[in-house]
Write a protein that holds these residues in place. Structure first.
Motif, short mmCIF file in Angstrom:
data_model
loop_
_atom_site.label_atom_id
_atom_site.label_comp_id
_atom_site.label_asym_id
_atom_site.label_seq_id
_atom_site.Cartn_x
_atom_site.Cartn_y
_atom_site.Cartn_z
N UNK A 261 0.56 -1.75 0.31
CA UNK A 261 -0.26 0.03 -0.16
C UNK A 261 1.09 1.13 -0.14
N UNK A 262 1.86 1.24 0.97
CA UNK A 262 2.91 2.24 0.78
C UNK A 262 3.77 2.81 -0.71
N UNK A 263 3.72 1.56 -1.25
CA UNK A 263 4.63 1.50 -2.52
C UNK A 263 3.66 2.48 -3.84
N UNK A 264 2.55 1.51 -3.12
CA UNK A 264 1.41 2.44 -4.49
C UNK A 264 1.19 3.44 -3.78
N UNK A 265 0.65 3.98 -2.87
CA UNK A 265 0.47 5.39 -2.74
C UNK A 265 2.35 6.28 -3.04
N UNK A 266 2.82 5.85 -2.91
CA UNK A 266 4.46 6.96 -3.76
C UNK A 266 4.46 6.87 -4.88
N UNK A 267 4.33 5.58 -5.20
CA UNK A 267 4.08 5.40 -6.74
C UNK A 267 3.16 6.11 -7.41
N UNK A 268 2.17 6.09 -6.36
CA UNK A 268 1.03 7.22 -7.33
C UNK A 268 1.67 8.96 -7.11
N UNK A 269 1.86 9.40 -5.89
CA UNK A 269 2.49 10.93 -6.02
C UNK A 269 3.76 10.71 -6.84
N UNK A 270 4.92 9.71 -7.36
CA UNK A 270 4.82 9.67 -8.47
C UNK A 270 4.57 9.73 -10.11
N UNK A 271 3.82 8.72 -10.29
CA UNK A 271 2.81 9.18 -11.06
C UNK A 271 2.10 10.71 -11.44
N UNK A 272 1.28 11.01 -10.44
CA UNK A 272 1.19 12.77 -10.50
C UNK A 272 1.90 14.01 -11.04
N UNK A 273 3.17 13.14 -10.59
CA UNK A 273 4.10 14.00 -10.22
C UNK A 273 4.81 14.40 -11.70
N UNK A 274 4.85 13.00 -11.91
CA UNK A 274 5.47 13.25 -13.44
C UNK A 274 4.69 13.32 -14.25
N UNK A 275 3.35 13.33 -14.07
CA UNK A 275 2.78 13.46 -15.18
C UNK A 275 2.44 15.26 -15.55
N UNK A 276 2.54 16.16 -13.94
CA UNK A 276 2.22 17.54 -14.28
C UNK A 276 3.99 18.11 -14.78
N UNK A 277 5.28 17.58 -15.11
CA UNK A 277 6.14 17.59 -15.78
C UNK A 277 5.92 17.64 -16.53
#
Lengths: 384, 170
Positions: A261-277
């Motif tokens: 779950x923690x990996x998924x949440x951090x992965x989602x944070x990376x996903x949204x950050x990457x999408x923004x960039x």
């Protein structure tokens, strides 16, 4: 369909090195996190499963609730089993039956004190636990112990801090380390093996925790069960070792779920950050993309170029992430309950790291792809 | 020629059918064990049986006994089960208990369970038979049965009943 030249996405990465480093860094951390999570979860699961000796049954007390540490059975059970049960494996004519005590206690080494796991054993333990190999020193004599390769990690010390000749204290008695053993990929490596009868004396026990019985085949397990059900006076239950350790692995399921779950949440944070960039990158290049559309490149050609660009970011990041994982995670150990296990960055972790990072990068590119493919050429060309 | 063929075929058929009827008991070990097990099941309730605890307290090695009790669990892969004194209460007999495995008697004291239990085995050629008794004549966990058999008592007091007959109470 006319595609953009392959060097176009590569050149775009070079055009803005600062942004490229941040994007690749984001991918690198995601890759390292995925690899670390896979290594942790796999280590937790496989170290317990691999600790089960093959073709082996465990006899423990009915009242122990299937827990070796809580179990107490008469010390004579080992000899009774060796004499009564058919199908026991023999090594050099010696029955592979190991009477053992399993317990946790405070261990003192130099100025350090920590909780360690003791296994009281006779020399027959080596006949049952075939994964164990003495890699240094010699088997223990009275007043001596042998320790697993990860025993120091379990006590919060540096790997290798406990050497042959080191002195450890527990239960108000000092022991000399006579040997170091390895049992790769198992929790046995974090244990301290003590001569059984010395441990019984130290703890004032006249019973043992369990008897491990290695059999000639899995079918012979029934004979051990028959022994337990015939000798009602001994109050025993028989469990295949593979079942016992699978139950132990299942006990850690909530911890594994939290890790994922923690990996998924951090992965989602990376996903949204990457999408923004990526979205910002497309926004900055809107006139350029409109020009490409105007000179005849289709929206799909732009999408493919953007996907290649994000794949390059992901690939670069994944390589850096794997290097981070290799030097910061691989070979490390985790102490949990009374055991410790080693983190292995294996093929599965590497594949998961690469695929996970790539998928995150592709998903993060979807909004910018949508935007690039739907841009109004005339309006985009007017943008400043 | 035709009549001769019919006679030969008839004789061969008779011989082969005679052979078939003798096979299950003579050649096939599995089949031969089935009738022996089925014969174990008694059709009428034996009289004067004793409870498990009373029997354990009084018997000597080699005694013929008639004991009644409740089946706790079967021995995996063998013709045997643990018989428990009816005085012991399994979890289903306790109103406040929702135990999913009532036959394990987990609510009872373990030492009391040992004193009130005995192992019942069915032997073939002097050894425990490698087949299950579960289902035979309606035998199941927590079923009340009466066992007729011979006692095998070890020097440390452990008692096993080698069954020669079992009656399953309806």
């Amino acid at each position: 369909m006319k595609l953009l030249p392959w060097e176009y996405p590569l050149r775009n990465i070079m055009r803005r090195p600062g942004r490229a480093i941040l994007t690749a860094g984001c991918s690198a951390l995601a890759a390292a996190l995925i690899v670390g999570t896979v290594a942790f979860v796999r280590g937790l699961e496989t170290s317990a499963l691999r600790s089960a000796p093959k073709k082996t049954a465990i006899l423990l007390s009915q009242s122990s609730q299937r827990d070796l540490v809580r179990s107490a059975i008469p010390a004579s059970v080992g000899d009774l089993v060796a004499a009564d049960v058919r199908g026991i494996a023999l090594e050099g004519g010696v029955p592979c039956v190991s009477s053992e005590i399993h317990m946790g206690t405070k261990i003192k080494f130099s100025s350090t004190e920590g909780q360690g796991f003791l296994r009281g054993v006779t020399k027959r333990a080596f006949l049952v636990h075939e994964a164990v190999t003495l890699i240094e020193g010699k088997p223990s004599a009275p007043g001596e112990i042998i320790v697993g390769r990860l025993a120091a990690d379990r006590l919060g010390l540096e790997r290798g801090a406990i050497k042959v000749g080191s002195r450890l204290s527990f239960e108000d008695r000092e022991f000399t380390v006579s040997g170091i053993f390895a049992a790769p990929g198992t929790t046995l490596e974090s244990e301290i093996w003590v001569p059984l009868y010395e441990l019984m004396g130290l703890t004032s026990r006249d019973d043992i925790s369990a008897v491990f019985v290695r059999l000639e085949s899995d079918e012979d397990m029934d004979y051990v069960d028959l022994f337990a059900k015939r000798r009602l006076d001994l109050e025993l239950i028989s469990i295949p070792a593979s079942v016992y350790y699978a139950e132990m692995a299942a006990y850690f399921a909530p911890i594994k779920r939290i890790a994922w779950m923690m990996a998924l949440m951090v992965g989602l944070a990376a996903l949204f950050g990457g999408a923004n960039i990526m979205n910002a990158a497309v926004q900055d290049r809107m006139r350029e993309l409109a020009t490409l559309r105007a000179v005849g490149y289709s929206g799909l050609a732009l999408v493919i170029a953007l996907l290649i660009e994000s794949t390059l970011y992901a690939g670069l990041g994944a390589i850096v992430g794997l290097l981070i994982a290799k030097y910061s995670i691989a070979g490390g150990s985790i102490s949990l309950a009374m055991q410790a296990f080693e983190l292995e960055v294996g093929a599965l972790a590497i594949v998961f790291g690469f695929l996970g990072t790539w998928l995150l990068a592709l998903m993060g590119t979807i909004p910018s792809c949508w935007r690039a493919s739907r841009c109004q050429i005339s309006l985009a060309l007017k943008e400043r | 020629m035709n009549l001769k063929s019919i006679v030969i075929v008839t004789i061969l058929a008779c011989l082969s059918s005679c052979g078939d009827s003798s096979n299950p008991t003579e050649n096939n070990g599995t089949s031969s064990s089935q009738p022996a097990k089925a014969e174990l099941v008694m059709k009428s309730a034996p009289q004067d049986s004793t409870a498990v605890k009373a029997m354990k307290d009084s018997v000597q090695d080699g005694d013929e006994v008639m004991v009644h009790g409740r089946i706790r669990e079967f021995v995996e892969g063998f013709a045997g089960f643990t018989l428990v004194d009816e005085k012991m209460r399994h979890c289903d007999e306790r109103n406040d208990d929702n135990c999913k495995t009532p036959w394990d008697y987990c609510c009872e004291d373990s030492t009391e369970m040992v004193n009130h239990s005995v192992t019942v085995e069915v032997h073939e050629d002097g050894r425990i038979s490698k087949s299950t008794l579960s289902g035979l004549g309606g035998m199941d966990r927590l079923k009340n049965v009466v066992v007729e058999g011979k006692v095998k008592k070890s020097t440390d007091g452990n008692v096993i009943v080698i069954a020669t007959g079992i009656f399953v109470r309806p």
